[in-house]
Scaffold this active site. Structure first.
Site, PDB file in Angstrom:
ATOM      1  N   HIS A 150      -3.284  14.479   8.713  1.00  0.00           N
ATOM      2  CA  HIS A 150      -2.698  13.035   8.218  1.00  0.00           C
ATOM      3  C   HIS A 150      -2.268  13.316   6.730  1.00  0.00           C
ATOM      4  O   HIS A 150      -3.219  13.571   5.983  1.00  0.00           O
ATOM      5  CB  HIS A 150      -3.531  11.800   8.247  1.00  0.00           C
ATOM      6  CG  HIS A 150      -3.351  10.633   7.562  1.00  0.00           C
ATOM      7  ND1 HIS A 150      -3.138   9.507   8.246  1.00  0.00           N
ATOM      8  CD2 HIS A 150      -2.392  10.431   6.406  1.00  0.00           C
ATOM      9  CE1 HIS A 150      -2.808   8.408   7.630  1.00  0.00           C
ATOM     10  NE2 HIS A 150      -2.514   9.035   6.340  1.00  0.00           N
ATOM     11  N   HIS A 171       0.961  13.069   3.493  1.00  0.00           N
ATOM     12  CA  HIS A 171       2.301  12.389   3.046  1.00  0.00           C
ATOM     13  C   HIS A 171       2.683  13.517   2.129  1.00  0.00           C
ATOM     14  O   HIS A 171       2.056  14.012   1.173  1.00  0.00           O
ATOM     15  CB  HIS A 171       1.896  11.177   2.196  1.00  0.00           C
ATOM     16  CG  HIS A 171       1.054  10.131   2.891  1.00  0.00           C
ATOM     17  ND1 HIS A 171       1.967   9.039   3.674  1.00  0.00           N
ATOM     18  CD2 HIS A 171      -0.214   9.848   3.119  1.00  0.00           C
ATOM     19  CE1 HIS A 171       1.230   8.270   4.157  1.00  0.00           C
ATOM     20  NE2 HIS A 171      -0.154   8.766   4.222  1.00  0.00           N
ATOM     21  N   LEU A 172       4.010  13.916   2.528  1.00  0.00           N
ATOM     22  CA  LEU A 172       4.515  14.993   1.705  1.00  0.00           C
ATOM     23  C   LEU A 172       5.798  14.360   0.964  1.00  0.00           C
ATOM     24  O   LEU A 172       6.319  15.122   0.278  1.00  0.00           O
ATOM     25  CB  LEU A 172       5.153  16.122   2.611  1.00  0.00           C
ATOM     26  CG  LEU A 172       4.003  17.158   3.252  1.00  0.00           C
ATOM     27  CD1 LEU A 172       4.807  18.127   4.178  1.00  0.00           C
ATOM     28  CD2 LEU A 172       3.341  17.822   2.025  1.00  0.00           C
ATOM     29  N   ARG A 173       6.412  13.037   1.462  1.00  0.00           N
ATOM     30  CA  ARG A 173       7.226  12.415   0.490  1.00  0.00           C
ATOM     31  C   ARG A 173       8.750  13.364   0.769  1.00  0.00           C
ATOM     32  O   ARG A 173       8.579  13.784   1.977  1.00  0.00           O
ATOM     33  CB  ARG A 173       7.087  12.297  -0.932  1.00  0.00           C
ATOM     34  CG  ARG A 173       5.548  11.961  -1.574  1.00  0.00           C
ATOM     35  CD  ARG A 173       5.231  10.611  -0.738  1.00  0.00           C
ATOM     36  NE  ARG A 173       4.011   9.966  -1.382  1.00  0.00           N
ATOM     37  CZ  ARG A 173       3.375   9.260  -0.752  1.00  0.00           C
ATOM     38  NH1 ARG A 173       3.798   8.501   0.252  1.00  0.00           N
ATOM     39  NH2 ARG A 173       2.159   8.764  -1.343  1.00  0.00           N
ATOM     40  N   ASN A 221       6.399   7.514   6.409  1.00  0.00           N
ATOM     41  CA  ASN A 221       6.478   6.385   5.618  1.00  0.00           C
ATOM     42  C   ASN A 221       7.415   6.864   4.507  1.00  0.00           C
ATOM     43  O   ASN A 221       7.050   6.476   3.349  1.00  0.00           O
ATOM     44  CB  ASN A 221       5.059   5.597   5.208  1.00  0.00           C
ATOM     45  CG  ASN A 221       4.183   6.548   4.449  1.00  0.00           C
ATOM     46  OD1 ASN A 221       4.274   7.687   4.507  1.00  0.00           O
ATOM     47  ND2 ASN A 221       3.490   5.792   3.575  1.00  0.00           N
ATOM     48  N   LYS A 274       3.253   6.700  14.451  1.00  0.00           N
ATOM     49  CA  LYS A 274       2.239   6.196  13.561  1.00  0.00           C
ATOM     50  C   LYS A 274       2.645   4.320  13.815  1.00  0.00           C
ATOM     51  O   LYS A 274       3.601   4.084  13.625  1.00  0.00           O
ATOM     52  CB  LYS A 274       2.722   6.669  12.401  1.00  0.00           C
ATOM     53  CG  LYS A 274       1.785   6.200  11.284  1.00  0.00           C
ATOM     54  CD  LYS A 274       0.510   6.406  11.171  1.00  0.00           C
ATOM     55  CE  LYS A 274      -0.296   5.711  10.216  1.00  0.00           C
ATOM     56  NZ  LYS A 274      -0.885   6.364   9.183  1.00  0.00           N
ATOM     57  N   HIS A 284      -2.916   2.979  11.462  1.00  0.00           N
ATOM     58  CA  HIS A 284      -3.489   2.715  10.054  1.00  0.00           C
ATOM     59  C   HIS A 284      -4.337   1.095  10.452  1.00  0.00           C
ATOM     60  O   HIS A 284      -3.608   0.198  10.658  1.00  0.00           O
ATOM     61  CB  HIS A 284      -2.333   2.315   8.973  1.00  0.00           C
ATOM     62  CG  HIS A 284      -2.901   2.030   7.810  1.00  0.00           C
ATOM     63  ND1 HIS A 284      -2.827   2.618   6.803  1.00  0.00           N
ATOM     64  CD2 HIS A 284      -3.515   0.711   7.462  1.00  0.00           C
ATOM     65  CE1 HIS A 284      -3.421   2.001   5.716  1.00  0.00           C
ATOM     66  NE2 HIS A 284      -3.915   0.695   6.108  1.00  0.00           N
ATOM     67  N   HIS A 320      -7.914   7.641   8.947  1.00  0.00           N
ATOM     68  CA  HIS A 320      -8.666   7.449   7.824  1.00  0.00           C
ATOM     69  C   HIS A 320      -9.804   6.375   7.930  1.00  0.00           C
ATOM     70  O   HIS A 320      -9.636   5.223   7.313  1.00  0.00           O
ATOM     71  CB  HIS A 320      -7.795   7.332   6.540  1.00  0.00           C
ATOM     72  CG  HIS A 320      -6.732   6.322   6.863  1.00  0.00           C
ATOM     73  ND1 HIS A 320      -6.703   5.047   7.204  1.00  0.00           N
ATOM     74  CD2 HIS A 320      -5.320   6.545   6.459  1.00  0.00           C
ATOM     75  CE1 HIS A 320      -5.195   4.769   7.461  1.00  0.00           C
ATOM     76  NE2 HIS A 320      -4.648   5.357   6.920  1.00  0.00           N
ATOM     77  N   LEU A 372      -5.647   3.168   0.168  1.00  0.00           N
ATOM     78  CA  LEU A 372      -5.869   2.289   1.329  1.00  0.00           C
ATOM     79  C   LEU A 372      -5.990   3.196   2.547  1.00  0.00           C
ATOM     80  O   LEU A 372      -5.394   4.149   2.608  1.00  0.00           O
ATOM     81  CB  LEU A 372      -4.465   1.414   1.446  1.00  0.00           C
ATOM     82  CG  LEU A 372      -4.374   0.429   0.391  1.00  0.00           C
ATOM     83  CD1 LEU A 372      -2.967  -0.192   0.259  1.00  0.00           C
ATOM     84  CD2 LEU A 372      -5.630  -0.684   0.243  1.00  0.00           C
ATOM     85  N   ASP A 376      -5.040  12.586   4.208  1.00  0.00           N
ATOM     86  CA  ASP A 376      -4.399  11.387   3.756  1.00  0.00           C
ATOM     87  C   ASP A 376      -3.857  11.803   2.324  1.00  0.00           C
ATOM     88  O   ASP A 376      -3.782  10.929   1.305  1.00  0.00           O
ATOM     89  CB  ASP A 376      -5.269  10.152   3.779  1.00  0.00           C
ATOM     90  CG  ASP A 376      -4.291   9.109   3.581  1.00  0.00           C
ATOM     91  OD1 ASP A 376      -3.036   9.196   3.560  1.00  0.00           O
ATOM     92  OD2 ASP A 376      -4.920   7.583   3.623  1.00  0.00           O
ATOM     93  N   HIS A 383       1.351  10.222  -5.876  1.00  0.00           N
ATOM     94  CA  HIS A 383       2.164   9.356  -6.603  1.00  0.00           C
ATOM     95  C   HIS A 383       2.353   9.703  -7.926  1.00  0.00           C
ATOM     96  O   HIS A 383       1.109  10.501  -8.315  1.00  0.00           O
ATOM     97  CB  HIS A 383       1.552   8.087  -6.515  1.00  0.00           C
ATOM     98  CG  HIS A 383       1.694   7.197  -5.357  1.00  0.00           C
ATOM     99  ND1 HIS A 383       2.590   6.433  -4.838  1.00  0.00           N
ATOM    100  CD2 HIS A 383       0.533   7.350  -4.369  1.00  0.00           C
ATOM    101  CE1 HIS A 383       2.522   6.128  -3.439  1.00  0.00           C
ATOM    102  NE2 HIS A 383       1.014   6.324  -3.437  1.00  0.00           N
TER     103      HIS A 383
HETATM  104  C1  NCD Z   1      -0.554   6.206   1.387  1.00  0.00           C
HETATM  105  C2  NCD Z   1       0.729   6.225   0.594  1.00  0.00           C
HETATM  106  O1  NCD Z   1       0.813   6.459  -0.341  1.00  0.00           O
HETATM  107  O2  NCD Z   1       1.682   6.837   1.536  1.00  0.00           O
HETATM  108  N1  NCD Z   1      -1.540   5.590   0.616  1.00  0.00           N
HETATM  109  C3  NCD Z   1      -2.593   5.548   0.811  1.00  0.00           C
HETATM  110  O3  NCD Z   1      -3.395   4.882  -0.205  1.00  0.00           O
HETATM  111  N2  NCD Z   1      -3.467   6.397   1.769  1.00  0.00           N
HETATM  112  C4  NCD Z   1      -0.162   5.190   2.687  1.00  0.00           C
HETATM  113  C5  NCD Z   1      -1.466   5.124   3.521  1.00  0.00           C
HETATM  114  O4  NCD Z   1      -1.594   5.998   4.422  1.00  0.00           O
HETATM  115  O5  NCD Z   1      -1.931   4.367   3.712  1.00  0.00           O
HETATM  116 ZN    ZN Z   2      -1.915   7.900   4.845  1.00  0.00          ZN
END
Ligand code: NCD
Ligand code: ZN
Length: 347
Positions: A12, A14-16, A40, A101, A138, A176, A221, A249, A253
């Site tokens: 899991h 997030h690479l943006r 996302n 997802k 989620h 998560h 989250l 996860d 940011h």
């Molecule tokens: C994730 C994100 O920033 O994309 N943020 C997080 O707090 N985990 C989104 C997610 O997985 O809930």
């Molecule tokens: Zn996530």
């Protein structure tokens, strides 16, 4: 002391995209063989073509920053109210995606296009159950009247359990998991259910977030819960039970979007996850279970072979420094601070 394990995967991540992707991808590629990449983006990855294009942008970013890593992004499709079952089935059959997802609409960062009512996606979920396509959820309800600390437990009771009763053949990953309720639910359900656990939820509780000053870099989250929940998560992760595996996860940011009067949710832990996990497993007296959690159980669930490379972690007398903040344009992404000295390093 040192331990060697099969190279880990991150189930899991997030690479943006764009500059952020280019800046952060090496933090994952330096340690992990594969990662299941979350869809996302803005706009979200809702079609097979978008998933293919995103995968190739990630591969290009790996080529540009750490080509020798061999890091492989595995893709997910973002389920919406209007997702078409045939497209999901075809994308999975041709190997474009490994999972779908489910974000309840409004649950977290960039989830506005998420599912508003499970009834609307039942044809897709039925097709997934039939074709053995994994649903990653989620697991939080989003109703304004449900307290943020209760959202996971409420999701299990009012959404997940009814769904699994209706579609017992659907293979579901509770992503998560942050509560004792979550691990208890997995423990009580032998078939077609697994859970990922993050690095930070194994290390921090809600006091870390809120006591002695508000710490925006611990805001994520699902939100961190009480210590008793963290202890339940550690017990699950270190148990050797095949149904639990690592999903960091890691969610980068920029510093200014975290340290804000409406700060973003997400912890950027990709670079120090493995040294942090070594500390958690050592403290639990379960270093021998780290390989199962980080490197074996995930591939086993997805029907993939473990990585062939290996990773060695060594305990040192000195404290391992935090990873460097990552520069993105004229901003920084701050690494996860595990709130305790870590004495492990990847060699
Ligand atoms: C994730 C994100 O920033 O994309 N943020 C997080 O707090 N985990 C989104 C997610 O997985 O809930
Ligand atoms: Zn996530």
């Amino acid at each position: 002391m040192q331990i060697t394990l099969k190279q880990p995967d991150d189930w899991h991540l997030h690479l943006r995209d764009d500059a952020m992707l280019k800046a952060v991808v090496a933090s994952s590629a330096q340690h992990f063989g594969r990662a299941l990449v979350m869809p996302n983006l803005v706009p979200p990855v809702t079609t097979a073509q978008a998933a293919r294009e995103y995968q190739s942008r990630i591969e290009q970013a790996v080529q540009a920053s750490l080509p020798e890593s061999g890091f492989k992004p595995l893709m997910t499709l973002y389920l919406t109210d209007t997702t078409v079952a045939d497209e999901v089935v075809q994308a999975a059959a041709e190997g474009t995606i490994l999972a779908v997802k489910l974000y309840p609409a409004g649950a977290t960062t960039n989830s506005a296009s998420g599912v508003t009512d499970l009834k609307k996606v039942m044809p897709v979920l039925e097709a997934m159950a039939h074709h053995d396509i994994v649903l990653c959820v989620h697991g939080e309800v989003t109703h304004a009247d449900v307290d943020i600390f209760d959202r996971e437990a409420r999701f299990i009771e009012t959404v997940l359990e009814p769904l699994r009763r209706e579609l017992p053949e659907l293979r579901v990953v509770m992503e998560h998991v942050t509560t004792r309720d979550g691990v208890d639910y997995v423990a009580a359900n032998e078939r077609n259910l697994a859970a990922t656990l993050t690095t930070h939820h194994l290390m921090i509780n809600r006091n870390h977030l809120l006591v002695g000053g508000i710490r925006p870099h611990y805001y994520c989250l699902p939100i961190a819960k009480r210590e008793e929940h963290r202890l339940a998560l550690v017990k699950a992760a270190t148990s050797g039970d095949q149904r639990y595996f690592l999903g960091t996860d890691s969610a980068p940011h920029t510093r200014s979007s975290k340290e804000s009067d409406c700060g973003c949710a997400g912890v950027f832990n990709a670079a120090n996850t493995m040294v942090c996990l070594a500390a958690v497993f050592e403290e639990a007296g379960a270093l021998d279970q780290l390989e199962a959690f980080a490197s074996l159980n995930g591939p086993n669930w997805y029907g993939l072979p473990p990585n062939s490379a290996s990773m060695t972690l060594r305990k040192s007398d000195s404290v391992t420094p935090l990873p460097q903040p990552v520069a993105v344009d004229d901003e920084w992404v701050m690494p996860f601070d595990p709130a305790r000295p870590i004495h492990w390093e990847v060699i």
